[in-house]
Design a protein around this motif. Structure first.
Motif, short mmCIF file in Angstrom:
data_model
loop_
_atom_site.label_atom_id
_atom_site.label_comp_id
_atom_site.label_asym_id
_atom_site.label_seq_id
_atom_site.Cartn_x
_atom_site.Cartn_y
_atom_site.Cartn_z
N UNK A 235 4.40 -17.05 8.74
CA UNK A 235 4.52 -15.84 9.55
C UNK A 235 3.99 -14.63 8.77
N UNK A 236 3.61 -13.54 9.45
CA UNK A 236 3.09 -12.36 8.74
C UNK A 236 4.17 -11.70 7.90
N UNK A 237 3.85 -11.42 6.64
CA UNK A 237 4.78 -10.76 5.74
C UNK A 237 5.03 -9.32 6.18
N UNK A 238 6.22 -8.83 5.90
CA UNK A 238 6.55 -7.43 6.17
C UNK A 238 5.75 -6.52 5.25
N UNK A 239 5.34 -5.36 5.78
CA UNK A 239 4.74 -4.34 4.94
C UNK A 239 3.25 -4.44 4.70
N UNK A 240 2.54 -5.32 5.46
CA UNK A 240 1.11 -5.45 5.17
C UNK A 240 0.33 -4.20 5.58
N UNK A 241 0.92 -3.36 6.42
CA UNK A 241 0.23 -2.12 6.81
C UNK A 241 -0.07 -1.22 5.62
N UNK A 242 0.79 -1.23 4.60
CA UNK A 242 0.57 -0.39 3.43
C UNK A 242 0.14 -1.17 2.21
N UNK A 243 -0.27 -2.44 2.40
CA UNK A 243 -0.57 -3.31 1.27
C UNK A 243 -1.67 -2.75 0.37
N UNK A 244 -2.73 -2.24 0.98
CA UNK A 244 -3.90 -1.83 0.19
C UNK A 244 -3.93 -0.33 -0.06
N UNK A 245 -2.85 0.38 0.31
CA UNK A 245 -2.78 1.81 0.08
C UNK A 245 -2.45 2.09 -1.38
N UNK A 246 -3.20 2.94 -2.02
CA UNK A 246 -2.91 3.30 -3.41
C UNK A 246 -1.75 4.29 -3.46
N UNK A 247 -1.03 4.27 -4.56
CA UNK A 247 0.18 5.09 -4.68
C UNK A 247 -0.10 6.57 -4.45
N UNK A 248 -1.16 7.07 -5.02
CA UNK A 248 -1.46 8.48 -4.90
C UNK A 248 -1.72 8.94 -3.48
N UNK A 249 -2.12 8.00 -2.63
CA UNK A 249 -2.41 8.33 -1.24
C UNK A 249 -1.16 8.49 -0.41
N UNK A 250 -0.02 7.99 -0.91
CA UNK A 250 1.19 8.03 -0.09
C UNK A 250 2.30 8.88 -0.71
N UNK A 251 2.00 9.59 -1.78
CA UNK A 251 3.00 10.43 -2.43
C UNK A 251 2.90 11.86 -1.92
N UNK A 252 3.92 12.36 -1.22
CA UNK A 252 3.88 13.74 -0.76
C UNK A 252 3.79 14.71 -1.94
N UNK A 253 2.98 15.76 -1.80
CA UNK A 253 2.79 16.72 -2.89
C UNK A 253 4.10 17.44 -3.24
N UNK A 254 4.89 17.74 -2.21
CA UNK A 254 6.15 18.44 -2.48
C UNK A 254 7.08 17.56 -3.32
N UNK A 255 7.07 16.26 -3.05
CA UNK A 255 7.91 15.35 -3.82
C UNK A 255 7.39 15.22 -5.25
N UNK A 256 6.07 15.21 -5.41
CA UNK A 256 5.50 15.14 -6.76
C UNK A 256 5.87 16.36 -7.58
N UNK A 257 5.92 17.53 -6.94
CA UNK A 257 6.32 18.74 -7.65
C UNK A 257 7.81 18.70 -8.02
#
Length: 331
Positions: A235-257
């Motif tokens: 069966x399809x694994x959970x979370x494949x929608x974000x599998x190939x997304x790099x970390x920097x692409x999904x980190x909100x700037x406000x949270x990084x600050x």
């Protein structure tokens, strides 16, 4: 058409989860010839394009008809919960040529003109040679298509197994099936896989069932394996929608600050539970640094941890989830 698996009482005691690098390899090969299933994997396709162009996958594709039987012996069900590609491909090379010939003939019969084709006749004429040649192709495909990305894929598959193992304890087998996929139905001790090719029935007969998450099987659910192999549902694994997304692409700037870039990246990389080494590889950080960030985030109430097998998996708490996604929602 449905695929029916009839359970005895003892079969429920022998259901298990497993992951298989061999299955992912043949599924990746199959995906390359199915443009309609490329959506989630376009970043991967770009990364492997050059290497894939040098592979001659035609003999494997010949045995992968759009509708009907695909050979079991080229993606045998794993014997344990975690196995290596080397162990699995050794099992392929050891398959009885007579069994492989029958398996290949079923697949060729489901491909228009497959049995009559020169390539199909060549495979059937010398099944012992065909087994070794197909194993060689699978090894090449593993090295080019899957092995460079295996730490990322394995982390997602292990996270899926950890999640569904917990849900099995909480909801029971019938409840779990509905969460794994809407294509799985449980009625009167029979598991039905809806939407598969053909109408097939098999009694498990005390062998139990292997449940295998897969990265490359989406959007299908596959019920498979004939005698003499243990039945499985992939069966399809959970979370494949974000599998190939790099970390920097999904980190909100406000949270990084707020937390610092590296610590925020660690929090946002935990879309699915993961261990220290997996996160270190994914984020290109030292394992010691990741371990320190995880400890701080857990102490702050943003993560929880639990042991799964040989490793400790971390996942976000509701507060951690809210922080990780709040900036995206605000935008």
């Amino acid at each position: 058409m449905p695929f029916h698996l009839h359970f005895e009482e003892s079969d429920l005691l022998r259901c298990r989860f497993a992951l298989s690098p061999l299955w992912e390899t043949q599924a990746a090969v199959r995906l390359l010839s199915r443009p309609g299933q490329h959506g989630y994997h376009l970043p991967w396709l770009r990364r492997i394009r050059e290497g894939a162009a040098k592979l001659d996958l035609a003999p494997l594709w010949l045995l992968m008809p759009d509708r009907g039987h695909n050979p079991d012996f080229i993606s045998l069900p794993p014997r344990g919960p975690v196995t290596t590609f080397a162990e699995e491909i050794a099992q392929v090379r050891a398959v009885d040529p007579a069994v492989a010939r029958e398996d290949m003939a079923l697949a060729l019969a489901d491909r228009p003109g497959g049995l009559e084709s020169a390539a199909g006749q060549r495979l059937l004429a010398d099944p012992a040679r065909a087994v070794q040649e197909l194993a060689d192709l699978l090894e090449q495909a593993w090295r080019v298509l899957v092995e460079p990305h295996w730490p990322r894929l394995r982390a997602l598959l292990e996270a899926d197994i950890a999640y569904h193992s917990r849900r099995l304890a909480e909801t029971g087998f019938e409840g779990l099936l509905g969460e794994v996929s809407p294509r799985l139905r449980w009625t009167d001790s029979t598991l039905t896989v809806v939407g598969t090719n053909g109408d097939h029935t098999r009694a498990l007969g005390g062998q139990g069932l292997v449940l295998m998450p897969s990265v490359f099987v989406w959007p299908e659910v596959v019920g498979g394996y004939e005698e003499p192999w243990q039945p499985a549902v992939i069966y399809p694994a959970r979370g494949i929608g974000g599998l190939w997304t790099e970390a920097g692409e999904r980190t909100p700037e406000a949270l990084a600050r707020l937390l610092g870039r590296a610590r925020a990246d660690v929090l946002c990389a935990l879309d699915e539970p993961a261990g220290t080494s997996t996160l270190a590889h994914r984020l290109s950080l030292a394992a010691s640094s990741v371990s320190e960030h995880l400890s701080v985030l857990r102490a702050a109430g943003l993560l929880t941890s639990r042991r799964y097998g040989h490793q400790v998996l971390y996942e976000r708490t509701p507060l951690g989830i809210a922080l990780a996604v709040s900036d995206h929602h605000a935008g």
